[in-house]
Motif scaffolding. Structure first.
Motif, short mmCIF file in Angstrom:
data_model
loop_
_atom_site.label_atom_id
_atom_site.label_comp_id
_atom_site.label_asym_id
_atom_site.label_seq_id
_atom_site.Cartn_x
_atom_site.Cartn_y
_atom_site.Cartn_z
N GLY A 91 0.83 -1.20 0.00
CA GLY A 91 0.00 0.00 0.00
C GLY A 91 0.86 1.25 0.00
N VAL A 92 0.34 2.32 -0.60
CA VAL A 92 1.06 3.59 -0.63
C VAL A 92 0.08 4.73 -0.47
CG1 VAL A 92 0.97 3.66 -3.16
CG2 VAL A 92 2.67 5.03 -1.96
N VAL A 93 0.48 5.75 0.26
CA VAL A 93 -0.30 6.97 0.37
C VAL A 93 0.62 8.12 -0.04
CG1 VAL A 93 0.24 7.14 2.84
CG2 VAL A 93 -1.66 8.46 1.90
N SER A 94 0.10 9.01 -0.89
CA SER A 94 0.91 10.11 -1.43
C SER A 94 0.09 11.39 -1.38
CB SER A 94 1.34 9.82 -2.87
OG SER A 94 2.12 8.65 -2.94
N GLY A 95 0.78 12.51 -1.10
CA GLY A 95 0.06 13.76 -0.96
C GLY A 95 0.76 14.93 -1.61
N ALA A 96 0.10 16.08 -1.56
CA ALA A 96 0.58 17.32 -2.18
C ALA A 96 0.79 18.38 -1.11
CB ALA A 96 -0.42 17.82 -3.22
N SER A 97 1.75 19.27 -1.36
CA SER A 97 1.97 20.40 -0.48
C SER A 97 0.79 21.36 -0.57
CB SER A 97 3.26 21.12 -0.87
OG SER A 97 3.10 21.74 -2.14
N ARG A 98 0.71 22.29 0.38
CA ARG A 98 -0.39 23.24 0.37
C ARG A 98 -0.35 24.11 -0.89
NH1 ARG A 98 -5.28 23.79 0.47
NH2 ARG A 98 -6.10 25.84 1.06
N GLU A 99 0.84 24.53 -1.32
CA GLU A 99 0.96 25.34 -2.54
C GLU A 99 0.52 24.55 -3.76
OE1 GLU A 99 4.63 27.87 -2.87
OE2 GLU A 99 5.07 26.90 -0.96
N ASN A 100 0.87 23.28 -3.82
CA ASN A 100 0.44 22.41 -4.92
C ASN A 100 -1.08 22.27 -4.92
OD1 ASN A 100 0.28 20.52 -6.96
ND2 ASN A 100 1.62 19.02 -5.99
N GLN A 101 -1.68 22.11 -3.74
CA GLN A 101 -3.13 22.01 -3.65
C GLN A 101 -3.81 23.25 -4.21
OE1 GLN A 101 -4.41 20.87 0.38
NE2 GLN A 101 -2.42 19.87 0.67
N LYS A 102 -3.31 24.43 -3.83
CA LYS A 102 -3.91 25.67 -4.31
C LYS A 102 -3.77 25.81 -5.82
CE LYS A 102 -3.30 28.33 -0.02
NZ LYS A 102 -2.63 29.51 0.60
N PHE A 103 -2.62 25.35 -6.35
CA PHE A 103 -2.38 25.37 -7.79
C PHE A 103 -3.42 24.52 -8.51
CE2 PHE A 103 -0.26 23.19 -11.37
CZ PHE A 103 0.08 24.27 -12.18
N LEU A 104 -3.68 23.33 -8.00
CA LEU A 104 -4.66 22.44 -8.63
C LEU A 104 -6.09 22.94 -8.44
CD1 LEU A 104 -3.07 19.00 -7.64
CD2 LEU A 104 -3.00 20.12 -9.87
N GLU A 105 -6.37 23.52 -7.30
CA GLU A 105 -7.70 24.10 -7.05
C GLU A 105 -8.00 25.22 -8.04
OE1 GLU A 105 -7.49 25.37 -3.03
OE2 GLU A 105 -7.63 23.35 -2.17
N ALA A 106 -6.97 25.95 -8.44
CA ALA A 106 -7.15 27.07 -9.38
C ALA A 106 -7.21 26.61 -10.83
CB ALA A 106 -6.00 28.07 -9.21
N GLY A 107 -7.07 25.30 -11.06
CA GLY A 107 -7.18 24.78 -12.42
C GLY A 107 -5.85 24.49 -13.08
N GLY A 108 -4.78 24.36 -12.30
CA GLY A 108 -3.48 24.08 -12.86
C GLY A 108 -3.37 22.67 -13.43
N LEU A 109 -2.52 22.54 -14.43
CA LEU A 109 -2.21 21.25 -15.03
C LEU A 109 -0.74 20.97 -14.78
CD1 LEU A 109 -3.95 21.72 -18.53
CD2 LEU A 109 -4.97 20.89 -16.37
N ASP A 110 -0.44 19.85 -14.13
CA ASP A 110 0.95 19.51 -13.84
C ASP A 110 1.34 18.28 -14.62
OD1 ASP A 110 3.47 19.82 -12.71
OD2 ASP A 110 2.69 20.17 -10.70
N MET A 111 2.23 17.46 -14.11
CA MET A 111 2.74 16.33 -14.89
C MET A 111 1.68 15.28 -15.15
SD MET A 111 5.44 15.11 -16.39
CE MET A 111 6.80 15.99 -15.67
N LEU A 112 1.00 14.81 -14.11
CA LEU A 112 0.05 13.71 -14.23
C LEU A 112 -1.38 14.12 -13.89
CD1 LEU A 112 2.12 10.84 -12.53
CD2 LEU A 112 2.07 11.47 -14.94
N ASP A 113 -1.55 15.24 -13.24
CA ASP A 113 -2.90 15.60 -12.78
C ASP A 113 -3.38 16.89 -13.42
OD1 ASP A 113 -1.38 17.48 -11.42
OD2 ASP A 113 -1.52 16.44 -9.51
N GLY A 114 -4.66 17.17 -13.26
CA GLY A 114 -5.29 18.36 -13.82
C GLY A 114 -6.76 18.13 -14.05
#
Length: 492
Positions: free
Chosen positions: A413-436
Motif C-alpha cells: 500500500g502507498v499513500v501520497s500527498g501534495a503540499s499546500r501550494e500544490n493544492q492551491k495550484f490544482l484548485e485554481a485549475g493548474g495542469l501539472d505532470m500527471l494531474d489536472g
C-alpha cells in the motif's frame, strides 16, 4: 492502442517463444547488489576440473587469477502489460483526468542488452529499447501510476531508443572478493567487495540509487510507479526515464555511498539532447548545462537480524531547472482559468527532497519493504510525478511454502500527498505532470496493489495484478478506481 496488437508484436512474441524453447532453464531469479534490474543466471558448462574456465550460454569467459571473467554477453527481454478499469464515479473531469467511463490499454516493451569487457575492471553496456502503447488515459489522472512500462511518451507505432549506453570502471580496493553473476547490465566474474565504481554515459538514476530487492522492477514485481521508485523524487530523466550522467559509488562490506549528476531536459517532461542521436524518431534538447541538472546522493547500510539480511538507504537530491513556482502560477490561473499558460511563472529554480528506502527479510522467502519520501513542494514537477510526500509498505513472498518456488505473491500500500501550494495550484485549475482535473477537493491519494507472478514455461512468466486507487490525483471528488492487469514477460 487498446488491446489490438500490431504485426511486429506478434512476430516479437513468436521469436521469444522460439528462443525460450531453445534455451536452457535459467533457474531462480537472482538479484544483483549494484543494479535494480533482475538478473537471470545463464546456463553454464564447466570446463575441466581445476581449469578455472567455463563457457556461458550468452557469452564467453577468459581465465584470470582468482577465477573467470566474462568477456561479453547479451540478453533479451519482452514485457506486455494489459490494464483496464471499469467506469467509476466522478463529480467532474478536466483536461488531464483519468477517463471516468473506463478503458483498456496495453504497453509493449522489448530490450536488447549487450555488454563487453574493455580492459581490467572496465565494461561497456548497451540497452536498445523498443516500446509501444499507452497507459490509462495516456498516463494522466493517477499520481502513483499503475503501469511501470507506461511512459509519458506513449506511441501508436513502435519507437526505438538506446535507453542505456555507458561505460563502467570498477577499481578494487583489496580484501575479500565476491562473485558477480551474468546479468542484463553486468558481466560475470569476481570483484573486490571494497571497491570504487565510476559510471558515465546514458542510463537512469534508478540504476544507481533507490534499489529494493522486493520492489524495483515492474517487469517481474509490482507494477505501480510507487513500487518501482520513490515517487516524490523528481529525478533526472527524459520522458521515458534516461539521460546522460555520471555516477560514483564507494562500496564497503557493510555500507555504500553513491553520488550522481545528470542532465535535465530543456522542457518539462521533455526528451534530452542525446535523444536527438539515440532515439527514433529524433527529438529533444538539454537545458543549459550549468542551469539544468539533477544531483543525488545515497548512503546504504546493510545489516542482519537473526541471520535475516536487511538494508536501509537514505537519499538526498537537488535539481535545478526552468520550473514554475506554484505561488507565481496561481494568480495567472485565477485570472485566465483552467489550463492557462504559466510560462511567465517559470525561472531557473532549485527543488530538493529526501527519501528513505528499507527492506528486511523476516523469514526465509518472506520480505518486507518500505519507502518514505518528501520534497519542498514549491515548484512544479519537471520529470516524474506531482507527489510532494509519500509513504509505502509492502510484503513479498516466494512460493516455496506451496511448492511453487519460482512464484511470487506481493501486496503493498502507498499513500501520497501534495503540499499546500500544490493544492492551491490544482484548485485554481493548474495542469501539472500527471494531474489536472480543473478543480480539486483535496485528499491524499491511496493505492493498494497485489499481484501473483508465476512461471509458465522456462523463461516465460505470467502475472495477474489488481490495484485499488482511492482519491486519484489527490481528488476525493473522483473515484475510487479499480485497475485490473495482466502481464506476460520472457527473457533470456
Amino acid at each position: 492502442m487498446g488491446i489490438q496488437r500490431d504485426t511486429w508484436v506478434l512476430a516479437l512474441m513468436l521469436v521469444g517463444a522460439v528462443a525460450t524453447a531453445a534455451s536452457a532453464d535459467p533457474g531462480p531469479i537472482q538479484w544483483a547488489a549494484v543494479t535494480s534490474v533482475p538478473v537471470a543466471t545463464a546456463p553454464v558448462q564447466e570446463g575441466p576440473p581445476g581449469s578455472g574456465t567455463r563457457t556461458d550460454g550468452l557469452g564467453t569467459t577468459e581465465t584470470r587469477p582468482g577465477g573467470p571473467d566474462q568477456i561479453w554477453n547479451w540478453h533479451v527481454q519482452n514485457t506486455d502489460i494489459v490494464q483496464g478499469d471499469p467506469a467509476f464515479p466522478a463529480k467532474y473531469s478536466g483536461p488531464q483526468s483519468l477517463n471516468s467511463k473506463g478503458e483498456v490499454q496495453e504497453t509493449v516493451t522489448m530490450d536488447l542488452f549487450a555488454g563487453v569487457r574493455l580492459w581490467r575492471g572496465a565494461e561497456a553496456h548497451m540497452d536498445g529499447l523498443m516500446w509501444q502503447g499507452f497507459g490509462l488515459s495516456k498516463t494522466y489522472g493517477i499520481e502513483d501510476f499503475p503501469n511501470g512500462d507506461a511512459y509519458k511518451a506513449g506511441t501508436w507505432t513502435p519507437d526505438f531508443n538506446f535507453a542505456r549506453l555507458f561505460i563502467r570502471q570498477t577499481i578494487g580496493l583489496g580484501g575479500d572478493q565476491e562473485a558477480v553473476p551474468d546479468g542484463q547490465l553486468m558481466l560475470a566474474g569476481k570483484q573486490d567487495i571494497s571497491r570504487l565504481t565510476f559510471t558515465i554515459g546514458r542510463f537512469s538514476p534508478l540504476d544507481i540509487c533507490d534499489n529494493n530487492t522486493y520492489a524495483s522492477d515492474p517487469h517481474t514485481q509490482f507494477m505501480n510507479w510507487a513500487m518501482m521508485g520513490n515517487v516524490s523524487w523528481d529525478y533526472g530523466q527524459d520522458t521515458i526515464g534516461y539521460t546522460i550522467g555520471v555516477a560514483v559509488e564507494l562500496n564497503q562490506p557493510k555500507w555504500a555511498l553513491r553520488y550522481g549528476f545528470f542532465q535535465m531536459p530543456a522542457e518539462k517532461n521533455g526528451f534530452t539532447g542525446d535523444d536527438r542521436y539515440l532515439m527514433w524518431p529524433h527529438r529533444g534538447a538539454y537545458g543549459p548545462f550549468l542551469r539544468s541538472w539533477a544531483m543525488m546522493t545515497e548512503f546504504e547500510r546493510r545489516y542482519s537480524v537473526n541471520a535475516h539480511p536487511g538494508t536501509i538507504r537514505f537519499l538526498a537530491w537537488i535539481n535545478e531547472a526552468d520550473m514554475a513556482s506554484y505561488s507565481a502560477a496561481i494568480p495567472i490561473l485565477e485570472a485566465h482559468g483552467v489550463g492557462a499558460d504559466i510560462s511567465a511563472a517559470r525561472a531557473y529554480r532549485y527543488k530538493y527532497g529526501f527519501g528513505l528506502n528499507w527492506e528486511q527479510e523476516v523469514a526465509k522467502n518472506v520480505g518486507l519493504f518500505s519507502r518514505l519520501g518528501w520534497n519542498d513542494g514549491h515548484e512544479e514537477t519537471w520529470t516524474f510525478t506531482d507527489v510532494n510526500w509519500t509513504a509505502s509498505l509492502g510484503v513479498s513472498v516466494k512460493g516455496d511454502g506451496w511448492q511453487r518456488p519460482d512464484d511470487t505473491f506481493g501486496v503493498a500500500g502507498v499513500v501520497s500527498g501534495a503540499s499546500r501550494e500544490n493544492q492551491k495550484f490544482l484548485e485554481a485549475g493548474g495542469l501539472d505532470m500527471l494531474d489536472g482535473d480543473g478543480a480539486l477537493s483535496y485528499r491524499p491519494e491511496k493505492v493498494l496493489e497485489t499481484y501473483y507472478d508465476f512461471q509458465i514455461y522456462r523463461n516465460v512468466r505470467f502475472a495477474l495484478d489488481y490495484q485499488f486507487i482511492d482519491d486519484p490525483a489527490f481528488n476525493r471528488d473522483r473515484g475510487p478506481v479499480s485497475v485490473f492487469g495482466a502481464r506476460i514477460h520472457w527473457e533470456f
